[in-house]
Scaffold this motif. Sequence first.
Motif, PDB file in Angstrom:
ATOM      1  N   GLU B  67      66.170  -3.003  52.963  1.00 24.06           N
ATOM      2  CA  GLU B  67      66.805  -2.493  54.185  1.00 24.06           C
ATOM      3  C   GLU B  67      66.100  -2.973  55.444  1.00 24.06           C
ATOM      4  N   ARG B  68      64.789  -3.174  55.340  1.00 26.88           N
ATOM      5  CA  ARG B  68      64.010  -3.478  56.549  1.00 26.88           C
ATOM      6  C   ARG B  68      63.578  -4.936  56.626  1.00 26.88           C
ATOM      7  N   ALA B  69      64.005  -5.751  55.662  1.00 30.09           N
ATOM      8  CA  ALA B  69      63.484  -7.129  55.586  1.00 30.09           C
ATOM      9  C   ALA B  69      63.742  -7.910  56.867  1.00 30.09           C
ATOM     10  N   TRP B  70      64.879  -7.681  57.516  1.00 31.45           N
ATOM     11  CA  TRP B  70      65.219  -8.475  58.697  1.00 31.45           C
ATOM     12  C   TRP B  70      65.036  -7.693  59.987  1.00 31.45           C
ATOM     13  N   SER B  71      64.295  -6.603  59.890  1.00 29.53           N
ATOM     14  CA  SER B  71      64.062  -5.803  61.088  1.00 29.53           C
ATOM     15  C   SER B  71      62.620  -5.975  61.552  1.00 29.53           C
ATOM     16  N   GLU B  72      62.438  -5.764  62.841  1.00 23.53           N
ATOM     17  CA  GLU B  72      61.085  -5.810  63.377  1.00 23.53           C
ATOM     18  C   GLU B  72      60.360  -4.529  62.965  1.00 23.53           C
ATOM     19  N   PRO B  73      59.040  -4.610  62.692  1.00 25.29           N
ATOM     20  CA  PRO B  73      58.309  -3.387  62.372  1.00 25.29           C
ATOM     21  C   PRO B  73      58.544  -2.330  63.447  1.00 25.29           C
ATOM     22  N   GLY B  74      58.842  -1.133  63.021  1.00 24.02           N
ATOM     23  CA  GLY B  74      59.175  -0.072  63.981  1.00 24.02           C
ATOM     24  C   GLY B  74      58.744   1.284  63.469  1.00 24.02           C
ATOM     25  N   PRO B  75      59.490   2.319  63.798  1.00 24.35           N
ATOM     26  CA  PRO B  75      59.101   3.682  63.426  1.00 24.35           C
ATOM     27  C   PRO B  75      58.993   3.883  61.920  1.00 24.35           C
ATOM     28  N   VAL B  76      59.829   3.197  61.147  1.00 16.99           N
ATOM     29  CA  VAL B  76      59.777   3.387  59.685  1.00 16.99           C
ATOM     30  C   VAL B  76      58.411   2.952  59.158  1.00 16.99           C
ATOM     31  N   GLU B  77      57.959   1.787  59.627  1.00 11.69           N
ATOM     32  CA  GLU B  77      56.658   1.293  59.172  1.00 11.69           C
ATOM     33  C   GLU B  77      55.523   2.204  59.660  1.00 11.69           C
ATOM     34  N   ALA B  78      55.661   2.666  60.910  1.00  8.37           N
ATOM     35  CA  ALA B  78      54.626   3.563  61.456  1.00  8.37           C
ATOM     36  C   ALA B  78      54.574   4.850  60.636  1.00  8.37           C
ATOM     37  N   TRP B  79      55.736   5.340  60.266  1.00  5.15           N
ATOM     38  CA  TRP B  79      55.796   6.564  59.479  1.00  5.15           C
ATOM     39  C   TRP B  79      55.187   6.337  58.092  1.00  5.15           C
ATOM     40  N   LEU B  80      55.532   5.220  57.484  1.00  6.01           N
ATOM     41  CA  LEU B  80      54.976   4.913  56.152  1.00  6.01           C
ATOM     42  C   LEU B  80      53.461   4.792  56.202  1.00  6.01           C
ATOM     43  N   LEU B  81      52.987   4.154  57.272  1.00  5.23           N
ATOM     44  CA  LEU B  81      51.535   3.988  57.439  1.00  5.23           C
ATOM     45  C   LEU B  81      50.858   5.349  57.566  1.00  5.23           C
ATOM     46  N   LEU B  82      51.495   6.214  58.333  1.00  4.19           N
ATOM     47  CA  LEU B  82      50.944   7.553  58.538  1.00  4.19           C
ATOM     48  C   LEU B  82      50.920   8.325  57.225  1.00  4.19           C
ATOM     49  N   VAL B  83      52.034   8.293  56.515  1.00 10.44           N
ATOM     50  CA  VAL B  83      52.138   9.057  55.271  1.00 10.44           C
ATOM     51  C   VAL B  83      51.193   8.498  54.205  1.00 10.44           C
ATOM     52  N   SER B  84      51.007   7.156  54.228  1.00 15.78           N
ATOM     53  CA  SER B  84      50.131   6.565  53.208  1.00 15.78           C
ATOM     54  C   SER B  84      48.682   7.009  53.396  1.00 15.78           C
ATOM     55  N   ALA B  85      48.369   7.523  54.583  1.00 14.25           N
ATOM     56  CA  ALA B  85      46.999   7.997  54.830  1.00 14.25           C
ATOM     57  C   ALA B  85      46.837   9.473  54.493  1.00 14.25           C
ATOM     58  N   THR B  86      47.888  10.101  53.977  1.00 14.15           N
ATOM     59  CA  THR B  86      47.776  11.530  53.608  1.00 14.15           C
ATOM     60  C   THR B  86      46.719  11.703  52.518  1.00 14.15           C
ATOM     61  N   PRO B  87      45.803  12.654  52.700  1.00 17.28           N
ATOM     62  CA  PRO B  87      44.773  12.845  51.662  1.00 17.28           C
ATOM     63  C   PRO B  87      45.390  13.146  50.303  1.00 17.28           C
ATOM     64  N   ALA B  88      44.772  12.567  49.277  1.00 13.99           N
ATOM     65  CA  ALA B  88      45.313  12.717  47.920  1.00 13.99           C
ATOM     66  C   ALA B  88      45.372  14.186  47.503  1.00 13.99           C
ATOM     67  N   LEU B  89      44.443  14.981  48.021  1.00 13.97           N
ATOM     68  CA  LEU B  89      44.428  16.407  47.674  1.00 13.97           C
ATOM     69  C   LEU B  89      45.738  17.070  48.110  1.00 13.97           C
ATOM     70  N   ILE B  90      46.198  16.700  49.303  1.00 16.46           N
ATOM     71  CA  ILE B  90      47.440  17.293  49.812  1.00 16.46           C
ATOM     72  C   ILE B  90      48.635  16.790  48.992  1.00 16.46           C
ATOM     73  N   VAL B  91      48.610  15.507  48.656  1.00 13.95           N
ATOM     74  CA  VAL B  91      49.685  14.965  47.814  1.00 13.95           C
ATOM     75  C   VAL B  91      49.689  15.691  46.468  1.00 13.95           C
ATOM     76  N   GLY B  92      48.500  15.906  45.928  1.00 14.61           N
ATOM     77  CA  GLY B  92      48.371  16.583  44.629  1.00 14.61           C
ATOM     78  C   GLY B  92      48.939  17.993  44.673  1.00 14.61           C
ATOM     79  N   MET B  93      48.602  18.726  45.747  1.00 10.04           N
ATOM     80  CA  MET B  93      49.097  20.109  45.829  1.00 10.04           C
ATOM     81  C   MET B  93      50.609  20.129  46.046  1.00 10.04           C
ATOM     82  N   THR B  94      51.101  19.151  46.812  1.00  5.81           N
ATOM     83  CA  THR B  94      52.550  19.050  47.005  1.00  5.81           C
ATOM     84  C   THR B  94      53.229  18.781  45.664  1.00  5.81           C
ATOM     85  N   ALA B  95      52.636  17.855  44.911  1.00  9.04           N
ATOM     86  CA  ALA B  95      53.208  17.519  43.603  1.00  9.04           C
ATOM     87  C   ALA B  95      53.141  18.713  42.654  1.00  9.04           C
ATOM     88  N   LEU B  96      52.077  19.498  42.783  1.00 10.60           N
ATOM     89  CA  LEU B  96      51.941  20.710  41.959  1.00 10.60           C
ATOM     90  C   LEU B  96      53.125  21.654  42.212  1.00 10.60           C
TER      91      LEU B  96
END
Lengths: 260, 255
Positions: B67-96
Amino acid sequence: MVADQDRQELTERFHIERLWVYYGNTPALRDITVGIPADAITALIGPSGCGKSTFIKVLNRMNDLVPGARITGTVRLDGEDVYGPGVDPVALRRRVGMVFQRPNPFPMSIYQNVAYGPRVHGQRDERKLRQIVERSLRQAALWDEVKDKLHRPAMDLSGGQQQRLCIARALAVEPEVLLMDEPASALDPVSTAKIEELCQSLKADYTIVIVTHNMQQAARISDRTIFFLAGEVIETGPTSSFFSTPKDRRTEDYITGRFG
Amino acid sequence: MILSRRACALCALGAAALGAAVAGVNVVRGALFALAPGVGGMLAASLAVVILSLAAVAPPALGVARERAWSEPGPVEAWLLLVSATPALIVGMTALVWFVERAGLGFSLVSGALGLALMNLPFAALGALQAVRQDERSAGTGALALGVPEARVFRDIVLPASAGALARVALRAAARAFGETAVLMFTAGVEPASASPRGLMGGSATLAVRLWYLTSQGQGTGAQARACALWLTVIGVALALAGRPREAPVTERGR
């Protein structure tokens, strides 16, 4: 030559009127009104950043893929506004093919590179595909060099051969117009000469628009030349008179090497 | 219509990968018990959750890239970058909450794999996006200029041209997942599997989780902890090395 000029003025393939192109809020092309004659080679010259490549990408709407790009004005191909409602850019690009500065063959065989476009556009008959591949490679003056290795990877070809393969690939979908964005700038002089010969042989059947930084090349191969400077068209005219008797001082300064 | 067909194809691919993983994992698991005495179950569990999580991550990551291959980096990438930095502990509890409790999957390898997928999705999507964009500037653009629809260009040209880079993204994601503890202790459990395989719906500590557990119990120098550390190091380093980013190969003589 006079008759040739008359023919060019009478049969205009593209007519561009009051075209502005913006990247964000920055205008890249300003109020361009110009025609592109049919079945002739039109060279776009000008210093780097003057808008030549932007202009050529407007003609087949490749600029649609550039984020933040927007245009105003009209671009007519055979009288039809290519930016009009209902115009499918995918269908337009089939009519207006493009060759890029750097050869960009697909990661597949030489044969598949050329057959890919027709196949996607519905040609399933392998015998006809073989004919198209041979015809396109002959048109691109590459057939004799690759006829015995059609199923080898395209990446194994030299740079000049790859560029001619890309031209063959573009010709295989039978476009009416061929846009060439500095097609020889990354090639050696021998390959460049082959591309120039190829352009000359193709102009009887195709409208060719070529961007070049090389003024000798523009003078050698084109019928008409358009000079861009800072996003504006400064001068346009038949190549023979364009280089011998430029009308605008800025054109003269550019072609005599005073700037650019 | 094209998009929905593509989405269906990606889902089918994911389901096929999942099926293959389910079928093969128990066979492999049995073999690993013999290969790594004492930690075979945990090694099998580690590999199973990594493979399952990759199978779950691949379709959405490729979907984002398409979907994003032909788009300039924008909010989607910024959001992904932000979410990818979520501490694993929080991801773990969410998954729990999401997988173990609400979805009713309990402490299981499937829950663990989904937790890892949740952790790895932003990372994998960003990586896939970068991989396809590297090609988009060349062959993909050439295909678009032939009047080929974007979806077809992505499938026929961009994906094959980016296959190497995409595989390296998958290997890096696998390396991250293989050494993960926080997410898995909340989802797959901390108890090692018994000698008899319990399947994907059973819980099992992975090598990393078991090592963390033994260390926290003051048994970090024992034989099992050393075996866990050895396997973790060997496989983790191998995955990271195999998946390291590379310059574009110089195969195009014309360039």
